[in-house]
Design a protein around this motif. Structure first.
Motif, PDB file in Angstrom:
ATOM      1  N   ASP A 223       0.751  -1.208  -0.101  1.00  0.00           N
ATOM      2  CA  ASP A 223       0.075   0.075   0.065  1.00  0.00           C
ATOM      3  C   ASP A 223       0.966   1.308  -0.041  1.00  0.00           C
ATOM      4  O   ASP A 223       1.104   1.737   1.010  1.00  0.00           O
ATOM      5  CB  ASP A 223      -1.081   0.065   1.129  1.00  0.00           C
ATOM      6  N   ILE A 224       1.491   1.535  -1.256  1.00  0.00           N
ATOM      7  CA  ILE A 224       2.150   2.731  -1.470  1.00  0.00           C
ATOM      8  C   ILE A 224       1.378   4.010  -0.976  1.00  0.00           C
ATOM      9  O   ILE A 224       2.211   5.249  -0.132  1.00  0.00           O
ATOM     10  CB  ILE A 224       2.743   2.822  -2.633  1.00  0.00           C
ATOM     11  N   ARG A 225       0.315   4.124  -1.401  1.00  0.00           N
ATOM     12  CA  ARG A 225      -0.594   5.405  -0.995  1.00  0.00           C
ATOM     13  C   ARG A 225      -0.747   5.618   0.494  1.00  0.00           C
ATOM     14  O   ARG A 225      -0.327   6.778   0.773  1.00  0.00           O
ATOM     15  CB  ARG A 225      -2.091   5.052  -1.451  1.00  0.00           C
ATOM     16  N   THR A 226      -0.998   4.696   1.270  1.00  0.00           N
ATOM     17  CA  THR A 226      -0.879   5.052   2.673  1.00  0.00           C
ATOM     18  C   THR A 226       0.189   5.335   3.051  1.00  0.00           C
ATOM     19  O   THR A 226       0.782   6.263   3.894  1.00  0.00           O
ATOM     20  CB  THR A 226      -1.400   3.637   3.338  1.00  0.00           C
ATOM     21  N   CYS A 227       1.574   4.580   2.789  1.00  0.00           N
ATOM     22  CA  CYS A 227       2.888   5.173   3.179  1.00  0.00           C
ATOM     23  C   CYS A 227       3.166   6.374   2.788  1.00  0.00           C
ATOM     24  O   CYS A 227       3.825   7.177   3.555  1.00  0.00           O
ATOM     25  CB  CYS A 227       3.837   3.984   2.753  1.00  0.00           C
ATOM     26  N   SER A 228       2.898   6.786   1.515  1.00  0.00           N
ATOM     27  CA  SER A 228       3.185   8.213   1.199  1.00  0.00           C
ATOM     28  C   SER A 228       2.161   9.245   1.880  1.00  0.00           C
ATOM     29  O   SER A 228       2.858  10.317   1.974  1.00  0.00           O
ATOM     30  CB  SER A 228       3.196   8.219  -0.321  1.00  0.00           C
ATOM     31  N   GLU A 229       1.147   9.004   2.101  1.00  0.00           N
ATOM     32  CA  GLU A 229       0.414   9.863   2.932  1.00  0.00           C
ATOM     33  C   GLU A 229       0.801  10.139   4.102  1.00  0.00           C
ATOM     34  O   GLU A 229       0.830  11.327   4.637  1.00  0.00           O
ATOM     35  CB  GLU A 229      -1.162   9.334   2.919  1.00  0.00           C
ATOM     36  N   LYS A 230       1.184   9.100   5.031  1.00  0.00           N
ATOM     37  CA  LYS A 230       1.999   9.473   6.291  1.00  0.00           C
ATOM     38  C   LYS A 230       3.109  10.364   5.766  1.00  0.00           C
ATOM     39  O   LYS A 230       3.294  10.913   6.891  1.00  0.00           O
ATOM     40  CB  LYS A 230       2.388   7.930   6.932  1.00  0.00           C
ATOM     41  N   ILE A 231       3.955   9.856   5.304  1.00  0.00           N
ATOM     42  CA  ILE A 231       5.069  10.932   4.862  1.00  0.00           C
ATOM     43  C   ILE A 231       4.692  12.330   4.801  1.00  0.00           C
ATOM     44  O   ILE A 231       5.367  13.169   5.377  1.00  0.00           O
ATOM     45  CB  ILE A 231       6.009  10.298   3.349  1.00  0.00           C
ATOM     46  N   LEU A 232       3.731  12.383   4.059  1.00  0.00           N
ATOM     47  CA  LEU A 232       3.286  14.183   3.912  1.00  0.00           C
ATOM     48  C   LEU A 232       2.651  14.455   5.096  1.00  0.00           C
ATOM     49  O   LEU A 232       3.038  15.719   5.304  1.00  0.00           O
ATOM     50  CB  LEU A 232       2.287  14.002   2.545  1.00  0.00           C
ATOM     51  N   SER A 233       2.022  13.867   5.748  1.00  0.00           N
ATOM     52  CA  SER A 233       1.372  14.323   6.878  1.00  0.00           C
ATOM     53  C   SER A 233       2.172  14.440   8.071  1.00  0.00           C
ATOM     54  O   SER A 233       1.742  15.055   9.084  1.00  0.00           O
ATOM     55  CB  SER A 233      -0.001  13.459   7.361  1.00  0.00           C
ATOM     56  N   SER A 234       3.194  13.901   8.204  1.00  0.00           N
ATOM     57  CA  SER A 234       4.210  13.922   9.271  1.00  0.00           C
ATOM     58  C   SER A 234       5.215  14.927   9.021  1.00  0.00           C
ATOM     59  O   SER A 234       6.066  15.162  10.075  1.00  0.00           O
ATOM     60  CB  SER A 234       4.956  12.400   9.610  1.00  0.00           C
ATOM     61  N   GLY A 235       5.199  15.621   7.802  1.00  0.00           N
ATOM     62  CA  GLY A 235       6.139  16.520   7.655  1.00  0.00           C
ATOM     63  C   GLY A 235       7.405  16.197   7.129  1.00  0.00           C
ATOM     64  O   GLY A 235       8.296  17.126   7.114  1.00  0.00           O
ATOM     65  N   LEU A 236       7.581  14.962   6.900  1.00  0.00           N
ATOM     66  CA  LEU A 236       8.967  14.629   6.040  1.00  0.00           C
ATOM     67  C   LEU A 236       8.840  15.265   4.680  1.00  0.00           C
ATOM     68  O   LEU A 236       7.947  15.706   3.993  1.00  0.00           O
ATOM     69  CB  LEU A 236       8.879  12.956   6.063  1.00  0.00           C
ATOM     70  N   PRO A 237      10.069  15.181   4.133  1.00  0.00           N
ATOM     71  CA  PRO A 237      10.250  15.872   2.671  1.00  0.00           C
ATOM     72  C   PRO A 237       9.081  15.080   1.672  1.00  0.00           C
ATOM     73  O   PRO A 237       9.288  13.743   1.576  1.00  0.00           O
ATOM     74  CB  PRO A 237      11.789  15.704   2.139  1.00  0.00           C
ATOM     75  N   GLY A 238       8.396  15.783   0.933  1.00  0.00           N
ATOM     76  CA  GLY A 238       7.377  15.319  -0.209  1.00  0.00           C
ATOM     77  C   GLY A 238       8.395  14.548  -1.207  1.00  0.00           C
ATOM     78  O   GLY A 238       7.778  13.414  -1.593  1.00  0.00           O
ATOM     79  N   ARG A 239       9.496  14.566  -1.679  1.00  0.00           N
ATOM     80  CA  ARG A 239      10.149  13.830  -2.755  1.00  0.00           C
ATOM     81  C   ARG A 239      10.303  12.421  -2.104  1.00  0.00           C
ATOM     82  O   ARG A 239      10.388  11.520  -2.909  1.00  0.00           O
ATOM     83  CB  ARG A 239      11.434  14.372  -2.552  1.00  0.00           C
ATOM     84  N   LEU A 240      10.237  12.095  -0.551  1.00  0.00           N
ATOM     85  CA  LEU A 240      10.362  10.784  -0.099  1.00  0.00           C
ATOM     86  C   LEU A 240       9.092  10.083  -0.637  1.00  0.00           C
ATOM     87  O   LEU A 240       8.992   8.841  -0.397  1.00  0.00           O
ATOM     88  CB  LEU A 240      10.550  10.927   1.420  1.00  0.00           C
ATOM     89  N   ALA A 241       7.903  10.717  -0.594  1.00  0.00           N
ATOM     90  CA  ALA A 241       6.577  10.051  -0.981  1.00  0.00           C
ATOM     91  C   ALA A 241       6.525   9.815  -2.460  1.00  0.00           C
ATOM     92  O   ALA A 241       6.337   8.782  -2.909  1.00  0.00           O
ATOM     93  CB  ALA A 241       5.407  10.985  -0.552  1.00  0.00           C
ATOM     94  N   ASP A 242       7.074  10.876  -3.118  1.00  0.00           N
ATOM     95  CA  ASP A 242       7.138  10.671  -4.599  1.00  0.00           C
ATOM     96  C   ASP A 242       7.874   9.488  -5.171  1.00  0.00           C
ATOM     97  O   ASP A 242       7.309   8.683  -5.888  1.00  0.00           O
ATOM     98  CB  ASP A 242       7.470  12.086  -5.379  1.00  0.00           C
ATOM     99  N   ARG A 243       9.108   9.436  -4.515  1.00  0.00           N
ATOM    100  CA  ARG A 243      10.049   8.291  -5.039  1.00  0.00           C
ATOM    101  C   ARG A 243       9.415   6.913  -4.784  1.00  0.00           C
ATOM    102  O   ARG A 243       9.984   5.854  -5.498  1.00  0.00           O
ATOM    103  CB  ARG A 243      11.268   8.422  -4.460  1.00  0.00           C
ATOM    104  N   LEU A 244       8.526   6.699  -3.793  1.00  0.00           N
ATOM    105  CA  LEU A 244       7.966   5.480  -3.653  1.00  0.00           C
ATOM    106  C   LEU A 244       7.164   4.800  -4.682  1.00  0.00           C
ATOM    107  O   LEU A 244       6.997   3.836  -4.984  1.00  0.00           O
ATOM    108  CB  LEU A 244       7.149   5.342  -2.122  1.00  0.00           C
TER     109      LEU A 244
END
Ligand code: FE2
Length: 248
Positions: A223-244
């Motif tokens: 579930d890449i979507r859930t993992c990347s949404e957590k990245i964005l909502s936690s304030g981690l860099p957005g690029r880390l969500a995109d690359r997944l």
């Protein structure tokens, strides 16, 4: 013995849960991690806890060393450094202490060695011909000789065979199953559970069957979507969500 070898989980709980579920389904006698349990993604505590609860041994990766405060993240790119500083603040003391105690290298069984980067050092990207040959020389010089080095760090699933002085890439794609020949040495990377970089976004790991000397590369969707949404909502860099989503 049947071993499941996982690496570079990088705080990706969704991927780790899928991998462990599949390993349970297939059946393995032992699971080992080649390090970088944390960094980049949003669930460092949950991933450290899950390895602890499952009694899964892990090496120390360069992200683990920086996240637990053993090293300063001076050699990391700005995005990785931001994620490490976030991870440091987020890690609970118990999990930070657990990372501090992880070993540098491990012997899996006779002739099989585990390292995060390479036999030389932890954050060594083992990909060039010269670096591979230097590790082969170290494998031959070890007593007893190391037949297989399982390594991580590059986040790229690949197996390289060395016969005398010739190197051959046996496989860099999954599904793939191959047998190890007794007259070769091997360097084998299971790929990354939590941040694949070989343009295949599915999580990666491998199985090694000691009895048949067979390696199997495995990839699984998660579930890449859930993992990347957590990245964005936690304030981690957005690029880390995109690359997944792209696997690179
Ligand atoms: Fe890593």
């Amino acid at each position: 013995m049947r071993y499941a070898i996982i690496s570079d989980i990088h705080s990706n709980l969704e991927a780790l849960e899928v991998v462990l579920r599949e390993i349970d389904r297939i059946g393995a006698d032992r699971i080992v991690s080649l390090g970088d349990v944390v960094g980049y993604n949003a669930n460092p505590n949950e991933c450290v806890r899950l390895l602890r609860d499952r009694d899964i041994s892990s090496l120390m990766g360069n992200h683990d060393a920086a996240a637990c405060g053993l090293e300063e993240p001076t050699d990391f790119n700005p995005i990785a450094r931001d994620a490490l500083l976030w991870t440091r603040q987020t890690l609970e003391p118990e999990h930070r202490d657990r990372l501090k105690g992880l070993p540098e290298q491990m012997i899996l069984t006779d002739g099989l060695r585990l390292a995060h980067g390479s036999l030389l050092y932890r954050d060594h990207y083992l990909s060039s011909h010269d670096d591979i040959m230097e590790n082969i020389r170290l494998m031959r010089a070890a007593d007893p000789e190391i037949r297989v080095l399982f390594f991580g760090h590059t986040h790229i699933q690949v197996a390289i065979a060395c016969h005398e002085e010739d190197l051959t890439v046996i496989s860099s794609t999954a599904p793939a199953r191959f047998s190890l020949r007794p007259d070769n040495l091997y360097l084998i990377n299971p790929g990354s559970v939590g941040q694949p970089r070989d343009r295949d976004p599915r999580c990666a790991f491998l199985l090694y069957d000691e009895e048949t000397a067979t390696v199997e590369f495995i990839r699984l969707p998660y579930d890449i979507r859930t993992c990347s949404e957590k990245i964005l909502s936690s304030g981690l860099p957005g690029r880390l969500a995109d690359r997944l989503h792209t696997g690179c």
